[in-house]
Design a protein around this motif. Structure first.
Motif, PDB file in Angstrom:
ATOM      1  N   ILE B 342       2.746  13.650  -4.665  1.00  0.00           N
ATOM      2  CA  ILE B 342       1.947  14.514  -3.770  1.00  0.00           C
ATOM      3  C   ILE B 342       2.199  14.182  -2.301  1.00  0.00           C
ATOM      4  O   ILE B 342       1.626  14.803  -1.412  1.00  0.00           O
ATOM      5  N   SER B 343       3.058  13.207  -2.042  1.00  0.00           N
ATOM      6  CA  SER B 343       3.229  12.731  -0.668  1.00  0.00           C
ATOM      7  C   SER B 343       4.637  13.013  -0.170  1.00  0.00           C
ATOM      8  O   SER B 343       5.584  13.062  -0.959  1.00  0.00           O
ATOM      9  N   PRO B 344       4.810  13.183   1.133  1.00  0.00           N
ATOM     10  CA  PRO B 344       6.175  13.233   1.670  1.00  0.00           C
ATOM     11  C   PRO B 344       6.911  11.968   1.264  1.00  0.00           C
ATOM     12  O   PRO B 344       6.308  10.889   1.203  1.00  0.00           O
ATOM     13  N   ALA B 345       8.208  12.102   1.015  1.00  0.00           N
ATOM     14  CA  ALA B 345       8.999  10.976   0.515  1.00  0.00           C
ATOM     15  C   ALA B 345       8.979   9.788   1.478  1.00  0.00           C
ATOM     16  O   ALA B 345       9.089   8.638   1.065  1.00  0.00           O
ATOM     17  N   LEU B 346       8.844  10.076   2.765  1.00  0.00           N
ATOM     18  CA  LEU B 346       8.881   8.999   3.760  1.00  0.00           C
ATOM     19  C   LEU B 346       7.832   7.931   3.511  1.00  0.00           C
ATOM     20  O   LEU B 346       8.012   6.778   3.881  1.00  0.00           O
ATOM     21  N   ILE B 347       6.684   8.332   2.962  1.00  0.00           N
ATOM     22  CA  ILE B 347       5.570   7.400   2.786  1.00  0.00           C
ATOM     23  C   ILE B 347       5.722   6.697   1.454  1.00  0.00           C
ATOM     24  O   ILE B 347       5.879   7.340   0.424  1.00  0.00           O
ATOM     25  N   ARG B 348       5.638   5.357   1.454  1.00  0.00           N
ATOM     26  CA  ARG B 348       5.667   4.636   0.180  1.00  0.00           C
ATOM     27  C   ARG B 348       4.244   4.433  -0.292  1.00  0.00           C
ATOM     28  O   ARG B 348       3.487   3.650   0.278  1.00  0.00           O
ATOM     29  N   MET B 349       3.879   5.133  -1.335  1.00  0.00           N
ATOM     30  CA  MET B 349       2.495   5.145  -1.791  1.00  0.00           C
ATOM     31  C   MET B 349       2.181   3.903  -2.612  1.00  0.00           C
ATOM     32  O   MET B 349       2.973   3.467  -3.445  1.00  0.00           O
ATOM     33  N   ARG B 350       1.017   3.346  -2.338  1.00  0.00           N
ATOM     34  CA  ARG B 350       0.540   2.137  -3.023  1.00  0.00           C
ATOM     35  C   ARG B 350      -0.965   2.093  -2.837  1.00  0.00           C
ATOM     36  O   ARG B 350      -1.555   3.019  -2.282  1.00  0.00           O
ATOM     37  N   ASN B 351      -1.574   1.026  -3.294  1.00  0.00           N
ATOM     38  CA  ASN B 351      -3.002   0.806  -3.066  1.00  0.00           C
ATOM     39  C   ASN B 351      -3.146  -0.219  -1.959  1.00  0.00           C
ATOM     40  O   ASN B 351      -2.528  -1.280  -2.052  1.00  0.00           O
ATOM     41  N   PRO B 352      -3.959   0.011  -0.900  1.00  0.00           N
ATOM     42  CA  PRO B 352      -4.729   1.231  -0.643  1.00  0.00           C
ATOM     43  C   PRO B 352      -3.833   2.414  -0.275  1.00  0.00           C
ATOM     44  O   PRO B 352      -2.682   2.209   0.101  1.00  0.00           O
TER      45      PRO B 352
END
Lengths: 463, 463
Positions: B342-352
């Motif tokens: 759901i996020s632009p590829a540039l952002i590395r999604m993690r917690n938080p």
């Protein structure tokens, strides 16, 4: 007085490179914000399509810009930013704000783009804010480069240095809509390839429009230089800092690798304290501190008096003061006599002040007004916190009496908290805060605030 | 299930001794509150003048009251209270609430009056709340003896034991007007010559209407008994306590004689912890804790995920969690995959979760909804805090999607905080809280709350 950063904050002509006619796009919002703030200089939107943006004629290229542009605000994708920066330098522009993200904060491939930027800076000598900043603000010059739909930014006398865009975007929006103060200057550092916190602090230190400085950083780029500047500035202006763990540290924090961090953090803590920087630990306190410096006279000492409608509040808040560097001194005999005079004989009046019995006999306004005035006159007291119980069934006085007292004793901070009916608290907030008397929904907040102010005072007066 | 205190909370007939026809007087307010709450039992106002009060016929003396009065609420000056209490006992009344102040809390002369009361109790065996209490409340029975103009008290499932009148007066008024929850029972202990905190805790421990217990005390009358009861109750229900310095201690605190106090307080601290009582240290947290128990499902662990619109908030709140007993665990691979989707590829999604880039691409509602659902589904996560950025220029989604998610994952607490425009935060609060989803104006508050809940969970599950 001119500083190397002054042109960022007093531009006579600005170019917006990557300006857009599409409502909602950053390139549109930047221009809209400048207009909403009544910027009196000239704005040159730049876009190869030409035409008009928000009524302003569009220049098709940087090369076609006139002479004498002071600041270029560049809102282009990261890939095009280096080229635009070189074009600006070629056109004689000496200051640029780089709003694009997508550089070193992303990954190593992107870090190379940022290195190209650094090379361009070195070659051209152009000064830059950013990249990955949400802009900067200068209310004395009615100017902002913010890319967030802020509208008119209320002017103020506190300035922010932030290694986050929040104070140019949503946190500033909260301040403008939920509080009654505004900033003098806001410096969003972004990835700080050029301007960093020590130069920003030096600028604000000599800025006559800035009376206090609030800093959010996650790292210090030039720690030695920063401490050197801070040591000097903090003797003249309060400097409050929240230091977030850097991105990696944040991750470490999340993973609970706290031991190493903890010791490193203690070193930072000691260095900041020696430099007179008052460190805070909650995001919410950034706003509390800014609110205090915006509205209150300087605190002259840590001796507090407060008036509350209940013994439990007196007790709990006494405990709180003791734990947070505030004292609750005995009052002068004359003050006690006056308090006793306005109170039923059953109550033994002292500091802190059990005010509700007096209100019961003489009315809410009389009790708080006479009680507050008694302690405001007392030379043993540096600041006064009335906790006012407000409910329509008992009677809600006009808040004017508090404003009148704050004006009559302008050298003593008055911080207002409440109990009972929420709608009455809101009414007091909306009446008192635009006139410079701060109010707080939680009863601990005035004391959290005074605790920060007392530490700032100690830093200002350190040997 | 019946307890020695049950009649106080389930009276079928009550007498109000010292009832008044004069609007605003305590003797009037007590009767008005009973009527406003829809009390279904019989109310007998008692006043030698006779007549009617708020439409109810007045009995001229205690002796003339009918048989079977369960509770007498006595609102007479301290000097007349002993006599009235004896008359009540003579009339066969077994439970009394003594609203008058003017006893031992004042001075030694007044302490003698209180001793007379104690003698009367001993001789008659009558059970009493007070003196110097502002009353008690029992919303399951639509009953209150509060002397403060509260009007209708919203029912709830959290109960209060308070050695202060505040939870029967102004703090309850704040809860009713500024929050969207209410109490089950409120026990204002006053000077506690008879009912004290250990018996009150025992009663609430077995009360099916009470799911959590909030205590404010300044002293423990029977410390050993209290700890004994607490040890047992805290295995079934969370018990949170704020202990103010007693009046003398408060004075000591004010005078900064902290050393002795500090060590005594540490002993209390250890004993309470052993008994499973979760101690808090701010008055505001009494309300935060009550709000949490009123609205949230039990917390199953201390593993938190949060979604914020800025890296600085992610960083600062990670620091905050680490310092307050909360962990921010890694997410399961499937969760990370969904977040990345759901996020632009540039952002590395993690917690938080850095959620704003997703909102930028897909809209505010999509970003927060899909992001929240991803972490709510993750078995590594016990509670979720979205910090929602709301401003009309960008778009304010209906808050329904948050309610829907909270209902879809009823076993996981969802606590909502905000950034940006204040009026949008208020709109969310007024929409979500009546449906049981708590919201917080300050971004640290959800985490302060979770920290208290995590300690309660540890206490409930202690070996």
């Amino acid at each position: 007085m001119s500083h190397s950063l002054t042109p960022f904050f007093e531009p006579r002509q600005v170019a917006v490179i990557g300006a857009s006619a599409a409502e909602g796009k950053s390139g549109y919002v930047v221009v809209a914000n400048m207009l909403a703030n009544g910027y009196e200089g000239k704005i040159y939107p730049v876009n190869p399509r030409g035409g008009r943006i928000l009524g302003l004629p569009v220049t098709r290229s940087v090369a076609e810009l006139p002479e004498g542009i002071d600041v270029a605000v560049i809102i282009l994708p990261a890939e095009q930013t280096v080229q635009a920066l070189r074009e600006c330098a070629a056109r004689g522009i000496r200051h640029a704000v780089l709003l694009a993200g997508g550089f070193a904060e992303v990954d190593e491939g992107r870090a190379r783009l940022q290195e190209e930027l650094v090379d361009a800076l070195r070659e051209t000598g152009i000064r830059t804010l950013g990249p990955n900043t949400s802009g900067h603000t200068s209310t004395p010059f009615k100017f902002t480069s913010s890319l967030f739909p802020l509208g008119k930014i209320r002017p103020g006398k506190v300035s922010f240095i932030a290694q986050t865009g929040n104070f140019g975007t949503h946190t500033m929006k909260y301040i403008l809509t939920g509080e009654h103060f505004g900033p003098a200057r806001v410096i969003g550092l972004g990835n700080k390839i050029d301007v960093e916190e020590s130069e920003a602090l030096e600028y604000l230190g000599q800025d006559p429009e800035t009376s206090a400085i609030i800093i959010y950083v996650e790292s210090l780029k030039k720690p030695r230089r920063f401490l050197e500047v801070a040591r000097e500035v903090t003797r003249r202006k309060p400097v409050v800092m929240l230091k977030g763990g850097a991105t990696e540290a944040g991750r470490k924090a999340a993973d609970a690798h706290t031991a190493a961090m903890g010791s490193e953090d203690r070193i930072v803590d000691g260095m900041l304290r020696q430099a007179g920087v008052v460190r805070i630990h909650e995001y919410t306190h950034l706003v509390l501190a800014a609110k205090a410096f915006s509205m209150l006279p300087p605190l002259q000492g840590n001796r507090v008096s407060f008036l509350a409608p209940s013994g439990a509040m007196l007790t709990v808040l006494s405990d709180y003061c003791t734990g947070h560097g505030l004292t609750i001194p005995d009052l002068q005999p004359e003050t006690v006599r006056r308090l006793q005079e306005i109170s039923p004989a059953l109550i033994r009046m002292r500091n802190p002040v059990d005010i509700w019995p007096s209100c019961g006999v003489h009315g809410v306004e009389f009790g708080y007004r006479e009680g507050m005035e008694a302690v405001l006159r007392d030379p043993n007291i540096d600041a006064v916190v009335p906790i006012i119980m407000l409910t329509r069934d008992i009677g809600v006085p006009s808040p004017d009496f508090i404003y009148d007292l704050a004006r009559k004793y302008p050298e003593k901070p008055v911080l207002v908290a409440f109990s009972a009916a929420k709608e009455c608290m809101d009414l007091y907030k909306d009446s008192l805060e635009p006139r410079g008397v701060p109010t707080y929904p939680d009863i601990e907040q005035p004391f959290e605030t005074l605790s920060i102010l007392a530490r700032c005072r100690a830093a200002l007066n350190r040997p």
